[in-house]
Design a protein around this motif. Structure first.
Motif, PDB file in Angstrom:
ATOM      1  N   GLN A  29      -9.413  -0.495  -9.611  1.00 61.23           N
ATOM      2  CA  GLN A  29     -10.222  -0.244  -8.420  1.00 61.23           C
ATOM      3  C   GLN A  29      -9.539  -0.812  -7.172  1.00 61.23           C
ATOM      4  O   GLN A  29      -9.523  -0.172  -6.117  1.00 61.23           O
ATOM      5  CB  GLN A  29     -11.609  -0.840  -8.587  1.00 61.23           C
ATOM      6  N   ALA A  30      -8.980  -2.014  -7.300  1.00 57.40           N
ATOM      7  CA  ALA A  30      -8.264  -2.615  -6.166  1.00 57.40           C
ATOM      8  C   ALA A  30      -7.025  -1.800  -5.820  1.00 57.40           C
ATOM      9  O   ALA A  30      -6.696  -1.621  -4.647  1.00 57.40           O
ATOM     10  CB  ALA A  30      -7.887  -4.060  -6.498  1.00 57.40           C
ATOM     11  N   ALA A  31      -6.342  -1.282  -6.841  1.00 54.35           N
ATOM     12  CA  ALA A  31      -5.141  -0.480  -6.608  1.00 54.35           C
ATOM     13  C   ALA A  31      -5.474   0.801  -5.860  1.00 54.35           C
ATOM     14  O   ALA A  31      -4.716   1.229  -4.978  1.00 54.35           O
ATOM     15  CB  ALA A  31      -4.455  -0.165  -7.932  1.00 54.35           C
ATOM     16  N   GLU A  50       1.067  -5.934   0.486  1.00 53.28           N
ATOM     17  CA  GLU A  50       0.937  -7.370   0.207  1.00 53.28           C
ATOM     18  C   GLU A  50      -0.337  -7.668  -0.580  1.00 53.28           C
ATOM     19  O   GLU A  50      -0.324  -8.449  -1.526  1.00 53.28           O
ATOM     20  CB  GLU A  50       0.959  -8.175   1.513  1.00 53.28           C
ATOM     21  N   ILE A  51      -1.434  -7.045  -0.196  1.00 55.14           N
ATOM     22  CA  ILE A  51      -2.698  -7.254  -0.908  1.00 55.14           C
ATOM     23  C   ILE A  51      -2.577  -6.740  -2.337  1.00 55.14           C
ATOM     24  O   ILE A  51      -3.055  -7.384  -3.284  1.00 55.14           O
ATOM     25  CB  ILE A  51      -3.862  -6.574  -0.165  1.00 55.14           C
ATOM     26  N   LEU A  52      -1.932  -5.607  -2.507  1.00 59.48           N
ATOM     27  CA  LEU A  52      -1.757  -5.047  -3.848  1.00 59.48           C
ATOM     28  C   LEU A  52      -0.900  -5.962  -4.724  1.00 59.48           C
ATOM     29  O   LEU A  52      -1.183  -6.137  -5.910  1.00 59.48           O
ATOM     30  CB  LEU A  52      -1.141  -3.657  -3.750  1.00 59.48           C
ATOM     31  N   LYS A  53       0.116  -6.569  -4.153  1.00 61.38           N
ATOM     32  CA  LYS A  53       0.935  -7.533  -4.897  1.00 61.38           C
ATOM     33  C   LYS A  53       0.103  -8.746  -5.312  1.00 61.38           C
ATOM     34  O   LYS A  53       0.236  -9.253  -6.429  1.00 61.38           O
ATOM     35  CB  LYS A  53       2.117  -7.991  -4.055  1.00 61.38           C
ATOM     36  N   GLN A  54      -0.766  -9.211  -4.417  1.00 61.94           N
ATOM     37  CA  GLN A  54      -1.627 -10.343  -4.746  1.00 61.94           C
ATOM     38  C   GLN A  54      -2.610  -9.976  -5.848  1.00 61.94           C
ATOM     39  O   GLN A  54      -2.888 -10.790  -6.741  1.00 61.94           O
ATOM     40  CB  GLN A  54      -2.380 -10.814  -3.510  1.00 61.94           C
ATOM     41  N   CYS A  55      -3.136  -8.758  -5.808  1.00 61.70           N
ATOM     42  CA  CYS A  55      -4.041  -8.295  -6.866  1.00 61.70           C
ATOM     43  C   CYS A  55      -3.323  -8.215  -8.206  1.00 61.70           C
ATOM     44  O   CYS A  55      -3.887  -8.552  -9.247  1.00 61.70           O
ATOM     45  CB  CYS A  55      -4.639  -6.938  -6.503  1.00 61.70           C
ATOM     46  N   SER A  56      -2.080  -7.794  -8.186  1.00 60.37           N
ATOM     47  CA  SER A  56      -1.282  -7.726  -9.405  1.00 60.37           C
ATOM     48  C   SER A  56      -1.044  -9.120  -9.979  1.00 60.37           C
ATOM     49  O   SER A  56      -1.161  -9.336 -11.193  1.00 60.37           O
ATOM     50  CB  SER A  56       0.041  -7.040  -9.118  1.00 60.37           C
ATOM     51  N   THR A  57      -0.744 -10.066  -9.111  1.00 61.24           N
ATOM     52  CA  THR A  57      -0.564 -11.447  -9.546  1.00 61.24           C
ATOM     53  C   THR A  57      -1.866 -12.000 -10.123  1.00 61.24           C
ATOM     54  O   THR A  57      -1.864 -12.681 -11.152  1.00 61.24           O
ATOM     55  CB  THR A  57      -0.097 -12.323  -8.368  1.00 61.24           C
TER      56      THR A  57
END
Length: 80
Positions: A29-31, A50-57
């Motif tokens: 959902q975030a992606a 950047e937000i997507l990278k943080q969500c992945s982390t």
């Protein structure tokens, strides 16, 4: 990133137990929400990336934590 921040990044409630599938679904959902192609300006795209990278982390952190808990439970069940 700590676990509290990870739950917040994925929009999950900190006090509720989650399965790996729940974490994957929250990440999906975030992606969708923060996919760079949804934004028009370069600045917005960079921010979304950047937000997507943080969500992945955050997803990786929570899944690792779930795996460790599952492994620990399986190990202690075998010795009991």
């Amino acid at each position: 990133m700590d676990h509290t921040k990870a739950y917040q990044m994925l929009g999950l409630d900190l006090l509720q137990p989650y399965t790996a599938e729940d974490v994957h679904q929250a990440f999906r959902q975030a992606a969708i929400q923060f996919h760079p192609d949804r934004f028009k300006t370069p600045t917005e795209r960079i921010r979304a990336t950047e937000i997507l990278k943080q969500c992945s982390t955050a997803r990786d952190l929570l899944l690792d934590s779930l795996r460790q808990t599952t492994t620990y439970r399986a190990t202690t069940a075998d010795t009991a």
